[in-house]
Scaffold this active site. Structure first.
Site: not given
Ligand SMILES: *Cc1c(COP(=O)(O)O)cnc(C)c1O
Length: 435
Positions: A144, A239, A267
């Site tokens: 994701y 990511d 995060k």
């Molecule tokens: C949570 C998440 C996102 C998205 O971040 P948001 O702050 O919710 O937009 C993107 N990549 C990864 C790996 C994530 O866990």
């Protein structure tokens, strides 16, 4: 469990907010209970509107590595707010946060702050496209990367293929530029490059996948992606929105010793306030506007309160090198305890973990990719989730979500969790027997 107030609030919320929540997974749609409406958090604990107290393993879905309402973070927020909430002009705090990120990550020479992980990944892919002049990118099934159009793509069945949107509203033309392969499958990724010579701008990967539980990379997988991108002139994007600061002091890239071209953060970097970031090679980042032609902007980017919170969290986290060991030791204890409790109840279950992120899968088979994750016993998870919630342990309401440890989780919290887990696994065993 009495959920009167939470249920009332949910009914009320549904009148004005789609599904009653501002992010879908909060709705608890896949489990029996209503989502507890939270009134406060302190340390490792949450308290809901009906007065229940829980040990929190969600941590706002990852950010709260120090726990809730950490005094240092609260002080930083209060101090910053007292000086004004937003200026739309540069402030020193942004520079300090950028410097901290560059100091911690050798691969990050320059960094741009944004407001969420979604913005970070969208922007990183734009940079990759801008510097390569190519349109397509590769993502992995079950990873994701936020809700940007191009990321909401599932693989077709069988072999990796051109993306099919997994949400209405994603244009087919956008989906066509997203190529997908199974996670941990280097050969499938190489095949995509062979089918699209000169067409692929980037490979974006969660170096530890945290959105199908917790799936570490196979040995050689990240190295293989690195070599492939270098060989074919594509940009490798890690990511680390979730794995960042969770997989050790230099996150997944340091732990596995593989250097991406660009990294995305979110995060933990905001310490519970909205901050994201993307950064990497100066050669690429210096192409971002206004230093270069690749446009990306944000009215509230680098917000002084959010930046102060993020900086306070990172300063506290790195102030004592043993913090990362403590997180890891706590996770060891939790994971081995959970596995022992499951085994004692005769429940097929195992924990996969890296640093302070982990996931318990209701299966004896190791999970390498999304198909493996989907084969785990979802009913057993639901029974377990409800039983844990009733016993004061707050886990993410989906078998595909990770759990997180914070520095506020001590031996007492872990011991309470394991006591609850013994009963919860017994409930799973009883239910399985009647199925
Ligand atoms: C949570 C998440 C996102 C998205 O971040 P948001 O702050 O919710 O937009 C993107 N990549 C990864 C790996 C994530 O866990």
């Amino acid at each position: 469990m009495d959920q009167t107030k939470s249920r009332d609030l949910l009914d009320r919320a549904r009148q004005t907010i789609p599904g009653g929540v501002n992010s879908p997974v909060r709705a608890f749609t896949s489990v029996e209970s209503a989502p507890p409406f939270i009134v406060r958090g302190d340390g490792a604990y949450l308290e809901d509107a009906d007065g229940h107290r829980y040990i929190d393993y969600v941590g706002s879905w990852g950010p709260l590595i120090l726990g809730h309402a950490h005094p240092r973070v609260l002080a930083a927020i209060t101090e910053a707010a007292g000086r004004g909430t937003s200026f739309g002009a540069p402030t020193e705090g942004e520079v300090a946060l950028a410097e901290k990120v560059c100091e911690v990550f050798p691969s990050v020479e320059m960094v741009r702050l944004v407001n969420s992980g979604t913005e970070a990944t969208m922007s990183a892919v734009r940079v990759a496209r801008g510097v390569t002049g190519r349109d397509k990118f590769v993502k992995f099934v079950g990873c994701y990367h936020g809700h940007g159009d191009g990321f909401l793509i599932e693989a077709g069945s069988g072999l990796a293929t051109h993306g099919v949107p997994s949400s209405p509203g994603v244009p087919a033309s956008t989906a066509a530029d997203t190529l997908t392969a199974p996670y941990n499958d280097l050969q499938a990724t190489r095949a995509l490059f062979d089918q699209n010579p000169e067409g692929i701008a980037a490979v974006i990967v969660e170096p530890v996948a945290g959105n199908m539980g917790c799936v570490p990379p196979r040995e050689g997988y990240l190295e293989g992606l690195r070599a492939l991108c270098t060989e074919r002139g594509a940009v490798l994007i890690f990511d680390e929105v979730m794995s960042g600061f969770r997989c050790g002091p230099q996150s997944a890239q340091g732990r596995f010793g593989v250097t991406p071209d660009l990294t995305t953060f979110g995060k933990v970097i905001g310490g519970g306030l909205p901050v994201g970031a993307y950064g990497g090679k100066a050669e690429f980042m210096s192409q971002v506007s206004p230093a270069g032609p690749i446009y990306q902007a944000g009215t509230l980017s680098g917000n002084p309160i959010a930046v102060a919170a993020g900086l306070a969290v990172l300063e506290e986290l790195y102030s004592d090198p043993s913090n990362f060991d403590r997180l890891e030791t706590g996770m060891d204890e939790l994971a081995t305890g959970l596995e022992a409790a499951a085994a004692a109840a005769g429940v097929a279950y195992h924990v996969q973990r890296v640093g302070s992120m982990g996931c318990g899968y209701f299966s004896e088979e190791w999970v390498y990719d999304f198909d493996d994750a989907r084969r785990c016993d979802a009913d057993a998870f639901h029974t377990f989730h409800t039983a844990m919630l009733e016993r004061g342990v707050y886990l993410a309401p989906s078998p595909f979500e990770a759990f997180f440890l914070s520095l506020a989780h001590g031996p007492e919290e872990i011991s309470h969790t394991l006591t609850a887990a013994k009963e919860a696994f017994a409930a799973v065993a009883a239910k399985t027997a009647t199925r």
